[in-house]
Design a protein around this motif. Structure first.
Motif, PDB file in Angstrom:
ATOM      1  N   THR A  82       0.813  -1.222   0.000  1.00 22.90           N
ATOM      2  CA  THR A  82       0.000   0.000   0.000  1.00 22.90           C
ATOM      3  C   THR A  82       0.849   1.276   0.000  1.00 22.90           C
ATOM      4  N   SER A  83       2.114   1.146  -0.315  1.00 21.18           N
ATOM      5  CA  SER A  83       2.996   2.309  -0.411  1.00 21.18           C
ATOM      6  C   SER A  83       4.126   1.977  -1.385  1.00 21.18           C
ATOM      7  N   PHE A  84       5.035   2.930  -1.571  1.00 22.40           N
ATOM      8  CA  PHE A  84       6.182   2.695  -2.450  1.00 22.40           C
ATOM      9  C   PHE A  84       7.373   2.115  -1.701  1.00 22.40           C
ATOM     10  N   LYS A  85       7.130   1.580  -0.510  1.00 30.61           N
ATOM     11  CA  LYS A  85       8.192   0.904   0.233  1.00 30.61           C
ATOM     12  C   LYS A  85       8.734  -0.252  -0.601  1.00 30.61           C
ATOM     13  N   ASN A  86      10.061  -0.402  -0.619  1.00 31.06           N
ATOM     14  CA  ASN A  86      10.752  -1.419  -1.419  1.00 31.06           C
ATOM     15  C   ASN A  86      10.628  -1.147  -2.915  1.00 31.06           C
ATOM     16  N   GLY A  87      10.306   0.102  -3.256  1.00 30.52           N
ATOM     17  CA  GLY A  87      10.270   0.467  -4.674  1.00 30.52           C
ATOM     18  C   GLY A  87      11.674   0.554  -5.246  1.00 30.52           C
ATOM     19  N   ASP A  88      11.753   0.766  -6.534  1.00 27.99           N
ATOM     20  CA  ASP A  88      13.064   0.748  -7.188  1.00 27.99           C
ATOM     21  C   ASP A  88      13.442   2.106  -7.766  1.00 27.99           C
ATOM     22  N   HIS A  89      12.840   3.190  -7.224  1.00 31.24           N
ATOM     23  CA  HIS A  89      13.170   4.517  -7.747  1.00 31.24           C
ATOM     24  C   HIS A  89      13.413   5.492  -6.600  1.00 31.24           C
ATOM     25  N   ILE A  90      14.498   6.236  -6.700  1.00 29.25           N
ATOM     26  CA  ILE A  90      14.877   7.166  -5.638  1.00 29.25           C
ATOM     27  C   ILE A  90      13.864   8.305  -5.493  1.00 29.25           C
ATOM     28  N   ILE A  91      13.127   8.615  -6.563  1.00 31.58           N
ATOM     29  CA  ILE A  91      12.134   9.685  -6.482  1.00 31.58           C
ATOM     30  C   ILE A  91      11.038   9.339  -5.479  1.00 31.58           C
ATOM     31  N   THR A  92      10.564   8.102  -5.488  1.00 34.12           N
ATOM     32  CA  THR A  92       9.518   7.735  -4.535  1.00 34.12           C
ATOM     33  C   THR A  92      10.060   7.746  -3.106  1.00 34.12           C
ATOM     34  N   ASP A  93      11.342   7.398  -2.934  1.00 35.95           N
ATOM     35  CA  ASP A  93      11.959   7.521  -1.609  1.00 35.95           C
ATOM     36  C   ASP A  93      11.991   8.979  -1.163  1.00 35.95           C
ATOM     37  N   LEU A  94      12.288   9.886  -2.094  1.00 41.74           N
ATOM     38  CA  LEU A  94      12.344  11.314  -1.771  1.00 41.74           C
ATOM     39  C   LEU A  94      10.955  11.897  -1.507  1.00 41.74           C
TER      40      LEU A  94
ATOM     41  N   VAL B 169      -3.239   4.530  -4.352  1.00 42.57           N
ATOM     42  CA  VAL B 169      -3.151   4.151  -2.938  1.00 42.57           C
ATOM     43  C   VAL B 169      -1.711   4.293  -2.442  1.00 42.57           C
ATOM     44  N   LYS B 170      -0.767   3.809  -3.237  1.00 41.92           N
ATOM     45  CA  LYS B 170       0.640   3.886  -2.844  1.00 41.92           C
ATOM     46  C   LYS B 170       1.113   5.338  -2.748  1.00 41.92           C
ATOM     47  N   PHE B 171       0.683   6.152  -3.693  1.00 40.96           N
ATOM     48  CA  PHE B 171       1.049   7.568  -3.678  1.00 40.96           C
ATOM     49  C   PHE B 171       0.471   8.249  -2.435  1.00 40.96           C
ATOM     50  N   PHE B 172      -0.807   7.983  -2.182  1.00 41.39           N
ATOM     51  CA  PHE B 172      -1.499   8.584  -1.032  1.00 41.39           C
ATOM     52  C   PHE B 172      -0.798   8.256   0.283  1.00 41.39           C
ATOM     53  N   ASN B 173      -0.327   7.013   0.406  1.00 44.67           N
ATOM     54  CA  ASN B 173       0.291   6.566   1.655  1.00 44.67           C
ATOM     55  C   ASN B 173       1.789   6.863   1.741  1.00 44.67           C
ATOM     56  N   SER B 174       2.366   7.394   0.674  1.00 46.88           N
ATOM     57  CA  SER B 174       3.816   7.594   0.644  1.00 46.88           C
ATOM     58  C   SER B 174       4.253   9.042   0.753  1.00 46.88           C
ATOM     59  N   VAL B 175       3.534   9.952   0.113  1.00 43.85           N
ATOM     60  CA  VAL B 175       4.009  11.329   0.015  1.00 43.85           C
ATOM     61  C   VAL B 175       3.919  12.031   1.363  1.00 43.85           C
ATOM     62  N   ASN B 176       5.033  12.614   1.785  1.00 43.25           N
ATOM     63  CA  ASN B 176       5.091  13.359   3.035  1.00 43.25           C
ATOM     64  C   ASN B 176       4.973  14.846   2.726  1.00 43.25           C
ATOM     65  N   THR B 177       3.833  15.437   3.045  1.00 46.69           N
ATOM     66  CA  THR B 177       3.557  16.824   2.675  1.00 46.69           C
ATOM     67  C   THR B 177       3.809  17.829   3.802  1.00 46.69           C
ATOM     68  N   PHE B 178       4.187  17.343   4.974  1.00 52.90           N
ATOM     69  CA  PHE B 178       4.332  18.218   6.142  1.00 52.90           C
ATOM     70  C   PHE B 178       3.050  19.022   6.388  1.00 52.90           C
TER      71      PHE B 178
END
Length: 227
Positions: A53-65, A168-177
């Protein structure tokens, strides 16, 4: 800096021409130089997240950022001079200038993160990022993310074929402060009026920017009071 930091980084760039920038893991230290903790890349960003349900263990540094600026600081950056010619310099921001640059850098170029703490980051009472600046940090993060979403096509980064799974993954991953309403407003008017530069012009000083910072501070005050 670790004594061998530059040597390690330079070797990486010389051995692989496709790599344009290098970072390392980070060791947090206190005012006296005592060890606090290690920051192992984006690992901390994905605490309490699940890969389904998130980009955890994804393969792109952008999703980590997008889950948070785990690269932390301009002091952690080691890159080719050509990077600045290609994507420009740091924006005129006080807190999130590095975050904006890192997103653009990692979108355009291959980046390598050394899995050793070759950089010590000192935590002290006068750090730019602290409890008293959280509202302004949230405001600048909202600016950076809105600008990034308006300018860059991320479809290739989101590898899931099912659009709802990706959402769903985007919603649960992005940190918007906590800047979601601000981002929604900037995206809406940016897309509707196609006046990107005008919308982001003097963002901190204009009426919209001041209102956003006040709103974020109000929410932070409510949260602190509830504690």
């Amino acid at each position: 800096y670790s004594p061998d930091r530059f040597e390690v980084f330079l070797n990486i760039l010389e051995q692989d021409e496709s790599v344009h920038a290098v970072f390392s893991h980070i060791e947090y230290i206190d005012e006296a130089g005592n060890f606090i903790a290690y920051k192992k890349g984006a690992e901390e960003n994905w605490d309490n997240h699940h890969p389904d349900t998130s980009f955890k263990n994804g393969d792109h540094i952008i999703t980590d950022l997008l889950a948070g600026n785990f690269l932390i600081s301009t002091s952690n950056l080691f890159c080719r001079k050509s990077v600045f010619r290609e994507i420009g310099n740091f924006p005129d921001l006080k807190y999130a200038h590095d975050y904006d640059f890192f997103l653009r850098l990692c979108y355009h170029f291959k980046v390598h993160v050394v899995d050793k703490p070759l950089f010590k980051y000192r935590i002290h009472g006068t750090n730019t990022f602290n409890k008293n600046t959280l509202a302004e940090v949230g405001f600048e993060v909202g600016l950076v993310l809105s600008n990034f979403f308006l300018k860059y096509d991320l479809k290739e980064i989101f590898s899931d074929r099912d659009i709802h799974t990706t959402m769903v993954k985007f919603f649960n991953s992005v940190n918007t402060f906590d800047s979601e309403r601000m981002i929604m407003t900037l995206l809406f008017f940016g897309l509707m009026y196609k006046e990107h530069d005008r919308i982001f012009e003097s963002a901190r000083e204009n009426l919209f920017g001041k209102n956003c910072i006040d709103h974020l501070q109000f929410r932070l005050n409510l949260w602190e009071k509830s504690q």
